[in-house]
Scaffold this active site. Structure first.
Site, PDB file in Angstrom:
ATOM      1  N   GLY A  18      21.545  -4.707 -67.987  1.00  0.00           N
ATOM      2  CA  GLY A  18      21.879  -3.853 -66.836  1.00  0.00           C
ATOM      3  C   GLY A  18      20.607  -3.380 -66.157  1.00  0.00           C
ATOM      4  O   GLY A  18      20.118  -3.980 -65.209  1.00  0.00           O
ATOM      5  N   GLU A  49      17.668   7.674 -64.199  1.00  0.00           N
ATOM      6  CA  GLU A  49      16.525   7.609 -65.135  1.00  0.00           C
ATOM      7  C   GLU A  49      15.532   6.545 -64.667  1.00  0.00           C
ATOM      8  O   GLU A  49      14.316   6.756 -64.683  1.00  0.00           O
ATOM      9  CB  GLU A  49      17.011   7.283 -66.560  1.00  0.00           C
ATOM     10  CG  GLU A  49      17.791   8.399 -67.243  1.00  0.00           C
ATOM     11  CD  GLU A  49      19.226   8.562 -66.709  1.00  0.00           C
ATOM     12  OE1 GLU A  49      19.753   7.621 -66.097  1.00  0.00           O
ATOM     13  OE2 GLU A  49      19.805   9.652 -66.901  1.00  0.00           O
ATOM     14  N   GLN A  65      30.835  36.215 -51.094  1.00  0.00           N
ATOM     15  CA  GLN A  65      29.426  35.798 -51.030  1.00  0.00           C
ATOM     16  C   GLN A  65      29.136  34.597 -51.917  1.00  0.00           C
ATOM     17  O   GLN A  65      28.301  33.764 -51.592  1.00  0.00           O
ATOM     18  CB  GLN A  65      28.528  36.961 -51.431  1.00  0.00           C
ATOM     19  CG  GLN A  65      28.375  37.983 -50.326  1.00  0.00           C
ATOM     20  CD  GLN A  65      27.337  39.027 -50.662  1.00  0.00           C
ATOM     21  OE1 GLN A  65      27.098  39.302 -51.833  1.00  0.00           O
ATOM     22  NE2 GLN A  65      26.740  39.614 -49.650  1.00  0.00           N
ATOM     23  N   TRP A  83      30.281  -6.696 -64.121  1.00  0.00           N
ATOM     24  CA  TRP A  83      30.194  -5.564 -63.200  1.00  0.00           C
ATOM     25  C   TRP A  83      29.855  -6.023 -61.789  1.00  0.00           C
ATOM     26  O   TRP A  83      29.140  -5.326 -61.055  1.00  0.00           O
ATOM     27  CB  TRP A  83      29.161  -4.516 -63.670  1.00  0.00           C
ATOM     28  CG  TRP A  83      29.777  -3.560 -64.611  1.00  0.00           C
ATOM     29  CD1 TRP A  83      29.577  -3.504 -65.958  1.00  0.00           C
ATOM     30  CD2 TRP A  83      30.742  -2.540 -64.302  1.00  0.00           C
ATOM     31  NE1 TRP A  83      30.372  -2.514 -66.500  1.00  0.00           N
ATOM     32  CE2 TRP A  83      31.085  -1.915 -65.507  1.00  0.00           C
ATOM     33  CE3 TRP A  83      31.362  -2.115 -63.119  1.00  0.00           C
ATOM     34  CZ2 TRP A  83      32.007  -0.879 -65.570  1.00  0.00           C
ATOM     35  CZ3 TRP A  83      32.282  -1.071 -63.179  1.00  0.00           C
ATOM     36  CH2 TRP A  83      32.585  -0.466 -64.400  1.00  0.00           C
ATOM     37  N   ILE A  84      30.356  -7.194 -61.417  1.00  0.00           N
ATOM     38  CA  ILE A  84      29.993  -7.741 -60.113  1.00  0.00           C
ATOM     39  C   ILE A  84      30.991  -7.252 -59.055  1.00  0.00           C
ATOM     40  O   ILE A  84      32.187  -7.571 -59.106  1.00  0.00           O
ATOM     41  CB  ILE A  84      29.954  -9.295 -60.158  1.00  0.00           C
ATOM     42  CG1 ILE A  84      29.061  -9.765 -61.331  1.00  0.00           C
ATOM     43  CG2 ILE A  84      29.468  -9.845 -58.824  1.00  0.00           C
ATOM     44  CD1 ILE A  84      27.680  -9.140 -61.372  1.00  0.00           C
ATOM     45  N   GLN A 102      35.360  23.056 -56.837  1.00  0.00           N
ATOM     46  CA  GLN A 102      35.451  24.437 -57.325  1.00  0.00           C
ATOM     47  C   GLN A 102      35.990  25.365 -56.231  1.00  0.00           C
ATOM     48  O   GLN A 102      36.810  26.240 -56.492  1.00  0.00           O
ATOM     49  CB  GLN A 102      34.052  24.890 -57.774  1.00  0.00           C
ATOM     50  CG  GLN A 102      34.057  26.093 -58.678  1.00  0.00           C
ATOM     51  CD  GLN A 102      34.651  25.777 -60.063  1.00  0.00           C
ATOM     52  OE1 GLN A 102      34.834  24.623 -60.424  1.00  0.00           O
ATOM     53  NE2 GLN A 102      34.990  26.811 -60.796  1.00  0.00           N
ATOM     54  N   GLU A 120      22.467   0.067 -58.870  1.00  0.00           N
ATOM     55  CA  GLU A 120      21.170  -0.182 -58.192  1.00  0.00           C
ATOM     56  C   GLU A 120      20.055   0.680 -58.777  1.00  0.00           C
ATOM     57  O   GLU A 120      19.191   1.180 -58.056  1.00  0.00           O
ATOM     58  CB  GLU A 120      21.311  -0.027 -56.674  1.00  0.00           C
ATOM     59  CG  GLU A 120      22.094  -1.196 -56.104  1.00  0.00           C
ATOM     60  CD  GLU A 120      22.313  -1.129 -54.614  1.00  0.00           C
ATOM     61  OE1 GLU A 120      21.353  -0.843 -53.891  1.00  0.00           O
ATOM     62  OE2 GLU A 120      23.454  -1.389 -54.191  1.00  0.00           O
TER      63      GLU A 120
HETATM   64  C1  LIG Z   1      30.023   0.886 -59.359  1.00  0.00           C
HETATM   65  C2  LIG Z   1      29.122  -0.173 -59.890  1.00  0.00           C
HETATM   66  C3  LIG Z   1      28.894  -1.327 -59.132  1.00  0.00           C
HETATM   67  C4  LIG Z   1      28.054  -2.328 -59.635  1.00  0.00           C
HETATM   68  N1  LIG Z   1      27.891  -3.476 -58.909  1.00  0.00           N
HETATM   69  C5  LIG Z   1      27.086  -4.440 -59.377  1.00  0.00           C
HETATM   70  C6  LIG Z   1      26.929  -5.661 -58.651  1.00  0.00           C
HETATM   71  O1  LIG Z   1      27.518  -5.874 -57.594  1.00  0.00           O
HETATM   72  N2  LIG Z   1      26.114  -6.617 -59.169  1.00  0.00           N
HETATM   73  C7  LIG Z   1      25.450  -6.440 -60.346  1.00  0.00           C
HETATM   74  O2  LIG Z   1      24.714  -7.343 -60.720  1.00  0.00           O
HETATM   75  N3  LIG Z   1      25.589  -5.303 -61.069  1.00  0.00           N
HETATM   76  C8  LIG Z   1      26.399  -4.298 -60.613  1.00  0.00           C
HETATM   77  N4  LIG Z   1      26.571  -3.135 -61.336  1.00  0.00           N
HETATM   78  C9  LIG Z   1      25.872  -2.969 -62.605  1.00  0.00           C
HETATM   79  C10 LIG Z   1      24.711  -1.981 -62.471  1.00  0.00           C
HETATM   80  O3  LIG Z   1      23.664  -2.582 -61.784  1.00  0.00           O
HETATM   81  C11 LIG Z   1      24.337  -1.480 -63.863  1.00  0.00           C
HETATM   82  O4  LIG Z   1      25.436  -0.717 -64.341  1.00  0.00           O
HETATM   83  C12 LIG Z   1      23.084  -0.629 -63.849  1.00  0.00           C
HETATM   84  O5  LIG Z   1      21.962  -1.409 -63.552  1.00  0.00           O
HETATM   85  C13 LIG Z   1      22.863   0.058 -65.205  1.00  0.00           C
HETATM   86  O6  LIG Z   1      22.966  -0.857 -66.240  1.00  0.00           O
HETATM   87  P1  LIG Z   1      23.952  -0.585 -67.481  1.00  0.00           P
HETATM   88  O7  LIG Z   1      25.221  -0.051 -66.954  1.00  0.00           O
HETATM   89  O8  LIG Z   1      23.976  -1.811 -68.296  1.00  0.00           O
HETATM   90  O9  LIG Z   1      23.239   0.577 -68.269  1.00  0.00           O
HETATM   91  P2  LIG Z   1      22.069   0.404 -69.356  1.00  0.00           P
HETATM   92  O10 LIG Z   1      20.959  -0.388 -68.777  1.00  0.00           O
HETATM   93  O11 LIG Z   1      22.668  -0.054 -70.635  1.00  0.00           O
HETATM   94  O12 LIG Z   1      21.600   1.914 -69.501  1.00  0.00           O
HETATM   95  C14 LIG Z   1      22.338   2.871 -70.303  1.00  0.00           C
HETATM   96  C15 LIG Z   1      21.611   4.218 -70.222  1.00  0.00           C
HETATM   97  O13 LIG Z   1      20.266   4.062 -70.703  1.00  0.00           O
HETATM   98  C16 LIG Z   1      19.364   4.494 -69.701  1.00  0.00           C
HETATM   99  N5  LIG Z   1      18.173   3.641 -69.716  1.00  0.00           N
HETATM  100  C17 LIG Z   1      18.133   2.298 -69.630  1.00  0.00           C
HETATM  101  N6  LIG Z   1      16.855   1.866 -69.646  1.00  0.00           N
HETATM  102  C18 LIG Z   1      16.086   2.979 -69.707  1.00  0.00           C
HETATM  103  C19 LIG Z   1      14.671   3.207 -69.765  1.00  0.00           C
HETATM  104  N7  LIG Z   1      13.809   2.190 -69.727  1.00  0.00           N
HETATM  105  N8  LIG Z   1      14.250   4.485 -69.832  1.00  0.00           N
HETATM  106  C20 LIG Z   1      15.118   5.524 -69.861  1.00  0.00           C
HETATM  107  N9  LIG Z   1      16.461   5.375 -69.831  1.00  0.00           N
HETATM  108  C21 LIG Z   1      16.935   4.120 -69.750  1.00  0.00           C
HETATM  109  C22 LIG Z   1      20.093   4.368 -68.372  1.00  0.00           C
HETATM  110  O14 LIG Z   1      19.557   5.228 -67.378  1.00  0.00           O
HETATM  111  C23 LIG Z   1      21.504   4.752 -68.779  1.00  0.00           C
HETATM  112  O15 LIG Z   1      21.618   6.152 -68.787  1.00  0.00           O
HETATM  113  C24 LIG Z   1      27.410  -2.147 -60.880  1.00  0.00           C
HETATM  114  C25 LIG Z   1      27.638  -0.978 -61.620  1.00  0.00           C
HETATM  115  C26 LIG Z   1      28.489  -0.007 -61.140  1.00  0.00           C
HETATM  116  C27 LIG Z   1      28.740   1.228 -61.984  1.00  0.00           C
END
Ligand SMILES: Cc1cc2nc3c(=O)[nH]c(=O)nc-3n(C[C@H](O)[C@H](O)[C@H](O)COP(=O)(O)OP(=O)(O)OC[C@H]3O[C@@H](n4cnc5c(N)ncnc54)[C@H](O)[C@@H]3O)c2cc1C
Length: 388
Positions: A137, A372, A283, A162-163, A341, A368
């Site tokens: 991700g 973090e 307020q 997640w595309i 709220q 995107e």
């Molecule tokens: C609504 C939505 C639409 C999306 N559309 C697309 C799309 O069209 N095409 C596509 O290719 N992808 C898409 N995605 C995927 C998206 O790009 C990923 O969800 C995103 O990059 C985060 O990856 P992950 O969910 O695997 O989280 P992970 O990478 O597993 O991260 C999990 C947690 O660990 C933290 N973390 C990860 N690495 C680090 C680091 N080095 N330091 C500190 N913290 C870290 C993250 O911030 C997060 O809190 C989509 C996701 C969503 C939710």
């Protein structure tokens, strides 16, 4: 419908054409709202097809560039802010098509641009951008979907997940590993038609805010080598550049959602009567709405700065693109929570404006690049101030 903050739009960061565009978006919002009210209960896939075609016919994708035209990021941000104000799926349909078109606009060969872009920008061919995988991700340098060279073709094997638009796309822009080396240098980008044999949608994903998501499976999917975008090994750089540029636009969408929540909360507070007066008379309500207004202004200014910088091709815009996304999405989450709220129990009733926005805003701090990851990018610019 009033959407934008004209005190920000009149700054010299914007040109007259942007102010005209903002007015056009506001009148379009008035025109489209009755139609959206009628069709919004249709499944997200059906809405996605309908809206992408509509936006293409109405010329909204011109802002993302074309075969011979550069993108205009101030316009893209205004469209995302305005469309998100109107409806989540309007922003979704606009932004996913824009993301899928951009690699071709920026790195496509003359032939790819001439043959593919007209249908994409007219909304006749729907796209998706496929970077993420079940185990990849945040760290897209670790992409594992393989693309093996065989003669004049590549054979793709692996899964993307997640595309956005996966289930309605006519084509996917796919990041794949073309070299044995691990890390970013072994990755390349491909244009893959949805009807290619070996490519299929394996699941659709239901999220808290209904949009079209799915996983794509590639099982010995044959893609002509001529459908590579850019050179072999450039895939990570292209994908990284697109994400860097579009982050500020996610901030713009978040600002659109938050403006809608703030407007609805203000209206509600003024009309909802308590034994001592209206909700607005308290307020603590004024304090919440004042904080929202201050945060919206800060977000709008940061987005204008980042978008102006990229339109002027100023080096180091990436830092401000990340700052705009981080600040605007985090602020928007709080503004929308405060709006719920202020509504009280009425704010959590299914399908009301505050309840919907509460569900819709959450993912903008994840996709995107999570908040973090934005902080890590901003910190990297502090470490190397010469690049920012
Ligand atoms: C609504 C939505 C639409 C999306 N559309 C697309 C799309 O069209 N095409 C596509 O290719 N992808 C898409 N995605 C995927 C998206 O790009 C990923 O969800 C995103 O990059 C985060 O990856 P992950 O969910 O695997 O989280 P992970 O990478 O597993 O991260 C999990 C947690 O660990 C933290 N973390 C990860 N690495 C680090 C680091 N080095 N330091 C500190 N913290 C870290 C993250 O911030 C997060 O809190 C989509 C996701 C969503 C939710």
């Amino acid at each position: 419908m009033k959407i934008f903050d004209t005190s920000v739009l009149r700054l010299p960061l914007y040109e007259e054409r942007h102010r005209q565009l903002a007015r056009r978006i506001e009148s379009w919002a008035d025109e489209i709202s009755p139609e959206l009210g009628e069709i919004e209960r249709r499944p997200p896939a059906e809405m996605g097809r309908h809206l992408t075609a509509l936006f293409g016919r109405n010329g909204w994708y011109a802002a993302v560039g074309g075969a011979d035209a550069a993108p205009d990021f101030r316009s893209i941000c205004l469209i995302r802010e305005g469309f998100a104000f109107v409806h989540d799926l309007c922003d979704f349909a606009f932004s996913i098509q824009a993301l899928a078109a951009t690699p071709l606009i920026r790195y496509g060969s003359a032939e790819q641009r001439a043959t593919l872009l007209p249908d994409i920008l007219a909304g006749r061919s729907i796209g998706c951008l496929a970077l993420s995988e079940p185990d990849v991700g945040s760290d897209i340098a670790s992409v594992s979907l393989r693309a093996e060279r065989r003669g004049e073709s590549y054979v793709l094997t692996g899964t993307k997940t997640w595309i956005s638009n996966a289930d309605i796309a006519d084509f996917a822009i796919v990041l794949a590993r073309t070299a044995d080396q691990s890390g970013p240098l072994g990755l390349s980008l491909f244009f893959v038609r949805a009807q290619s044999s070996g490519m299929r949608v394996v699941e659709t994903i239901e999220a808290m805010a209904p949009r079209s998501f799915g996983s794509l499976s590639f099982d010995e999917c044959i893609v002509p080598a001529a459908q590579m975008i850019g050179k072999p090994g450039l895939g990570f750089q292209i994908a990284g550049e697109i994400l860097e540029q579009y982050r500020m636009t996610v901030g713009a969408a978040a600002t659109g959602f938050a403006r809608r929540a703030r407007s609805a909360a203000l209206k509600w507070a003024r009309s909802r009567r308590l034994s001592t007066g209206t909700v607005w008379d308290m307020q603590l309500t004024k304090s919440k709405l004042a904080d929202s207004e201050a945060a919206l202004t800060a977000s709008a200014l940061l987005i204008a700065q980042a978008a102006w910088e990229i339109d002027q091709q100023i080096r180091g815009y990436g830092k401000h693109s990340s700052i705009a996304k981080l600040v605007a999405t985090e602020h928007a989450q709080r503004i929308i929570d405060d709006a719920v709220q202020i509504f009280g129990a009425a704010g959590i009733v299914k399908d009301t404006v505050p309840e919907r926005l509460y569900r819709q805003i959450r993912s903008l701090r994840i996709y995107e690049g999570t908040s973090e990851i934005q902080r890590l990018i901003i910190a990297s610019h502090l470490q190397h101030p010469d690049i920012g």
